[in-house]
Motif scaffolding. Structure first.
Motif, PDB file in Angstrom:
ATOM      1  N   GLY A  68       5.516  13.921   9.079  1.00  0.00           N
ATOM      2  CA  GLY A  68       5.808  13.642  10.478  1.00  0.00           C
ATOM      3  C   GLY A  68       4.642  13.122  11.281  1.00  0.00           C
ATOM      4  N   MET A  69       3.542  12.777  10.638  1.00  0.00           N
ATOM      5  CA  MET A  69       2.385  12.229  11.335  1.00  0.00           C
ATOM      6  C   MET A  69       2.596  10.723  11.551  1.00  0.00           C
ATOM      7  SD  MET A  69      -1.602  12.276  10.140  1.00  0.00           S
ATOM      8  CE  MET A  69      -1.798  14.019  10.390  1.00  0.00           C
ATOM      9  N   VAL A  70       2.415  10.272  12.783  1.00  0.00           N
ATOM     10  CA  VAL A  70       2.570   8.851  13.104  1.00  0.00           C
ATOM     11  C   VAL A  70       1.229   8.159  12.864  1.00  0.00           C
ATOM     12  CG1 VAL A  70       3.142   7.177  14.891  1.00  0.00           C
ATOM     13  CG2 VAL A  70       4.339   9.369  14.807  1.00  0.00           C
ATOM     14  N   LEU A  71       1.225   7.235  11.924  1.00  0.00           N
ATOM     15  CA  LEU A  71       0.007   6.504  11.573  1.00  0.00           C
ATOM     16  C   LEU A  71      -0.016   5.154  12.274  1.00  0.00           C
ATOM     17  CD1 LEU A  71      -0.127   7.063   7.714  1.00  0.00           C
ATOM     18  CD2 LEU A  71      -1.313   8.347   9.482  1.00  0.00           C
ATOM     19  N   TYR A  75       3.187   0.696  12.780  1.00  0.00           N
ATOM     20  CA  TYR A  75       3.289   2.148  12.736  1.00  0.00           C
ATOM     21  C   TYR A  75       4.068   2.575  11.500  1.00  0.00           C
ATOM     22  CZ  TYR A  75       1.911   2.020  17.647  1.00  0.00           C
ATOM     23  OH  TYR A  75       1.231   1.814  18.814  1.00  0.00           O
ATOM     24  N   ASP A  76       3.724   3.754  10.990  1.00  0.00           N
ATOM     25  CA  ASP A  76       4.476   4.371   9.909  1.00  0.00           C
ATOM     26  C   ASP A  76       4.389   5.886  10.098  1.00  0.00           C
ATOM     27  OD1 ASP A  76       6.036   4.598   7.687  1.00  0.00           O
ATOM     28  OD2 ASP A  76       4.508   4.035   6.243  1.00  0.00           O
ATOM     29  N   THR A  77       5.400   6.595   9.657  1.00  0.00           N
ATOM     30  CA  THR A  77       5.441   8.051   9.766  1.00  0.00           C
ATOM     31  C   THR A  77       5.413   8.648   8.364  1.00  0.00           C
ATOM     32  OG1 THR A  77       6.757   7.852  11.777  1.00  0.00           O
ATOM     33  CG2 THR A  77       6.727  10.000  10.708  1.00  0.00           C
ATOM     34  N   THR A  78       4.561   9.646   8.170  1.00  0.00           N
ATOM     35  CA  THR A  78       4.435  10.271   6.857  1.00  0.00           C
ATOM     36  C   THR A  78       5.658  11.122   6.567  1.00  0.00           C
ATOM     37  OG1 THR A  78       3.213  12.124   7.784  1.00  0.00           O
ATOM     38  CG2 THR A  78       1.921  10.279   6.947  1.00  0.00           C
ATOM     39  N   VAL A  79       6.044  11.130   5.290  1.00  0.00           N
ATOM     40  CA  VAL A  79       7.232  11.860   4.840  1.00  0.00           C
ATOM     41  C   VAL A  79       6.933  12.579   3.527  1.00  0.00           C
ATOM     42  CG1 VAL A  79       8.875  10.292   5.946  1.00  0.00           C
ATOM     43  CG2 VAL A  79       8.127   9.839   3.618  1.00  0.00           C
ATOM     44  N   ASN A  80       7.882  13.396   3.092  1.00  0.00           N
ATOM     45  CA  ASN A  80       7.803  14.081   1.811  1.00  0.00           C
ATOM     46  C   ASN A  80       8.426  13.170   0.749  1.00  0.00           C
ATOM     47  OD1 ASN A  80       7.131  16.241   0.234  1.00  0.00           O
ATOM     48  ND2 ASN A  80       9.010  17.360   0.610  1.00  0.00           N
ATOM     49  N   ARG A  81       7.672  12.772  -0.269  1.00  0.00           N
ATOM     50  CA  ARG A  81       8.186  11.890  -1.314  1.00  0.00           C
ATOM     51  C   ARG A  81       7.829  12.486  -2.671  1.00  0.00           C
ATOM     52  NH1 ARG A  81       6.457   6.631   0.215  1.00  0.00           N
ATOM     53  NH2 ARG A  81       8.299   6.619   1.504  1.00  0.00           N
ATOM     54  N   ASP A  82       8.843  12.677  -3.511  1.00  0.00           N
ATOM     55  CA  ASP A  82       8.656  13.272  -4.843  1.00  0.00           C
ATOM     56  C   ASP A  82       7.925  14.609  -4.754  1.00  0.00           C
ATOM     57  OD1 ASP A  82       9.921  11.109  -6.045  1.00  0.00           O
ATOM     58  OD2 ASP A  82       8.041  10.016  -6.322  1.00  0.00           O
ATOM     59  N   THR A  83       8.339  15.426  -3.824  1.00  0.00           N
ATOM     60  CA  THR A  83       7.785  16.759  -3.555  1.00  0.00           C
ATOM     61  C   THR A  83       6.318  16.732  -3.121  1.00  0.00           C
ATOM     62  OG1 THR A  83       7.092  17.269  -5.826  1.00  0.00           O
ATOM     63  CG2 THR A  83       9.379  17.815  -5.221  1.00  0.00           C
ATOM     64  N   ILE A  84       5.815  15.578  -2.735  1.00  0.00           N
ATOM     65  CA  ILE A  84       4.440  15.469  -2.239  1.00  0.00           C
ATOM     66  C   ILE A  84       4.503  15.198  -0.740  1.00  0.00           C
ATOM     67  CG2 ILE A  84       2.258  14.222  -2.381  1.00  0.00           C
ATOM     68  CD1 ILE A  84       3.017  13.486  -5.253  1.00  0.00           C
ATOM     69  N   VAL A  87       0.828  -1.205   0.000  1.00  0.00           N
ATOM     70  CA  VAL A  87       0.000   0.000   0.000  1.00  0.00           C
ATOM     71  C   VAL A  87       0.863   1.255   0.000  1.00  0.00           C
ATOM     72  CG1 VAL A  87      -1.734   1.299   1.292  1.00  0.00           C
ATOM     73  CG2 VAL A  87      -1.872  -1.191   1.184  1.00  0.00           C
ATOM     74  N   TYR A  88       0.596   2.115  -0.969  1.00  0.00           N
ATOM     75  CA  TYR A  88       1.153   3.461  -1.011  1.00  0.00           C
ATOM     76  C   TYR A  88       0.024   4.398  -0.628  1.00  0.00           C
ATOM     77  CZ  TYR A  88       4.887   1.386  -3.786  1.00  0.00           C
ATOM     78  OH  TYR A  88       5.922   0.605  -4.224  1.00  0.00           O
ATOM     79  N   GLY A  89       0.323   5.380   0.211  1.00  0.00           N
ATOM     80  CA  GLY A  89      -0.751   6.252   0.646  1.00  0.00           C
ATOM     81  C   GLY A  89      -0.345   7.695   0.798  1.00  0.00           C
ATOM     82  N   TYR A  90      -1.355   8.529   0.828  1.00  0.00           N
ATOM     83  CA  TYR A  90      -1.188   9.966   1.000  1.00  0.00           C
ATOM     84  C   TYR A  90      -2.161  10.415   2.076  1.00  0.00           C
ATOM     85  CZ  TYR A  90       0.934   9.387  -3.562  1.00  0.00           C
ATOM     86  OH  TYR A  90       1.709   8.953  -4.600  1.00  0.00           O
ATOM     87  N   THR A  91      -1.678  11.266   2.975  1.00  0.00           N
ATOM     88  CA  THR A  91      -2.566  11.863   3.954  1.00  0.00           C
ATOM     89  C   THR A  91      -2.929  13.260   3.480  1.00  0.00           C
ATOM     90  OG1 THR A  91      -0.704  12.732   5.227  1.00  0.00           O
ATOM     91  CG2 THR A  91      -1.576  10.579   5.881  1.00  0.00           C
ATOM     92  N   GLN A  92      -4.134  13.651   3.764  1.00  0.00           N
ATOM     93  CA  GLN A  92      -4.597  14.989   3.409  1.00  0.00           C
ATOM     94  C   GLN A  92      -5.203  15.628   4.650  1.00  0.00           C
ATOM     95  OE1 GLN A  92      -4.505  16.671   0.355  1.00  0.00           O
ATOM     96  NE2 GLN A  92      -3.163  15.027  -0.283  1.00  0.00           N
ATOM     97  N   GLY A 107       3.225  14.207   3.108  1.00  0.00           N
ATOM     98  CA  GLY A 107       2.243  13.322   3.723  1.00  0.00           C
ATOM     99  C   GLY A 107       2.172  11.932   3.133  1.00  0.00           C
ATOM    100  N   CYS A 108       3.252  11.440   2.557  1.00  0.00           N
ATOM    101  CA  CYS A 108       3.244  10.108   1.938  1.00  0.00           C
ATOM    102  C   CYS A 108       3.650   9.032   2.943  1.00  0.00           C
ATOM    103  CB  CYS A 108       4.209  10.067   0.760  1.00  0.00           C
ATOM    104  SG  CYS A 108       3.778  11.211  -0.549  1.00  0.00           S
ATOM    105  N   PHE A 109       3.106   7.838   2.771  1.00  0.00           N
ATOM    106  CA  PHE A 109       3.513   6.689   3.559  1.00  0.00           C
ATOM    107  C   PHE A 109       3.472   5.444   2.679  1.00  0.00           C
ATOM    108  CE2 PHE A 109      -1.049   6.928   4.087  1.00  0.00           C
ATOM    109  CZ  PHE A 109      -1.482   5.620   4.067  1.00  0.00           C
ATOM    110  N   GLU A 110       4.147   4.417   3.126  1.00  0.00           N
ATOM    111  CA  GLU A 110       4.208   3.163   2.377  1.00  0.00           C
ATOM    112  C   GLU A 110       4.239   2.012   3.374  1.00  0.00           C
ATOM    113  OE1 GLU A 110       7.216   0.960  -0.792  1.00  0.00           O
ATOM    114  OE2 GLU A 110       7.554   3.038  -0.231  1.00  0.00           O
ATOM    115  N   MET A 111       3.426   0.987   3.130  1.00  0.00           N
ATOM    116  CA  MET A 111       3.374  -0.170   4.021  1.00  0.00           C
ATOM    117  C   MET A 111       3.308  -1.429   3.173  1.00  0.00           C
ATOM    118  SD  MET A 111       3.295  -1.289   7.187  1.00  0.00           S
ATOM    119  CE  MET A 111       3.037   0.195   8.115  1.00  0.00           C
ATOM    120  N   ASP A 112       4.269  -2.306   3.365  1.00  0.00           N
ATOM    121  CA  ASP A 112       4.258  -3.546   2.604  1.00  0.00           C
ATOM    122  C   ASP A 112       3.551  -4.644   3.399  1.00  0.00           C
ATOM    123  OD1 ASP A 112       6.183  -3.842   4.556  1.00  0.00           O
ATOM    124  OD2 ASP A 112       7.511  -5.031   3.306  1.00  0.00           O
TER     125      ASP A 112
END
Length: 138
Positions: free
Chosen positions: A54-57, A74-83, A31-36, A85-90
Motif C-alpha cells: 500500500g505504499m505509493v511510490l 506513480y505505483d502502489t506496492t502490493v503483495n505478489r507471490d506471498t512477498i 522494472v520489477y521491484g521490492y520495497t524493504q 511490497g512488490c511493484f512493477e513499472m513498464d
C-alpha cells in the motif's frame, strides 16, 4: 583573412561532427521491484526487513517521447507471490545513447504515505528487464 579562416575552420568541423551524428535513442527497461522497511532502534539498524504493501511510490525517469524532459509516474506496492511490497513499472527510460547513469529516481512522499518521511533513492537499472530492491527507513 587567413588567420580568421584558420580560426573558423575547427568550429565548422566540430559543428559538422556534432550535428551530423545519429539521433539519440532511449534505453527502456521493464522494472520489477521490492520495497524493504528498515527500522532504526537506538541508533542501530534492526536487521529484520519486511516489505510494505500500500505504499505509493513516485518514479521519475526520462520521457522517451521528449528526451530533454523527465516524467513522473506513480505505483502502489502490493503483495505478489506471498512477498509483500512488490511493484512493477513498464517502459522505464533509464538512459539514452548520449546520457547514461543513475537517472531513475524512486521515492515516497510523506503526504501520500502517512507515517513515513519523504525519501528518494537512485537505483541502478540496466537491461531490458531488471529487478531492484529499494530500502526505506521507518
Amino acid at each position: 583573412m587567413k588567420k580568421v579562416l584558420i580560426l573558423f575552420m575547427p568550429l565548422v568541423f566540430l559543428a559538422t561532427f556534432h550535428c551530423g551524428g545519429e539521433a539519440e535513442e532511449p534505453f527502456i527497461s521493464h522494472v520489477y521491484g521490492y520495497t524493504q522497511r528498515i527500522r532504526v532502534v537506538s541508533d542501530t539498524i534492526n536487521d529484520t526487513l519486511s516489505g510494505v504493501n500500500g505504499m505509493v511510490l513516485r518514479i521519475y525517469d526520462i520521457d522517451p517521447y521528449n528526451l530533454s524532459t523527465f516524467r513522473l509516474r506513480y505505483d502502489t506496492t502490493v503483495n505478489r507471490d506471498t512477498i509483500p511490497g512488490c511493484f512493477e513499472m513498464d517502459s522505464v527510460c533509464y538512459g539514452t545513447t548520449r546520457n547514461q547513469g543513475n537517472i531513475v529516481l524512486i521515492g515516497i512522499d510523506s503526504t501520500e504515505n502517512p507515517g513515513w518521511t519523504t525519501q528518494y533513492h537512485y537505483p541502478f537499472i540496466s537491461g531490458e528487464v531488471d529487478t531492484i530492491t529499494v530500502y526505506f527507513f521507518e
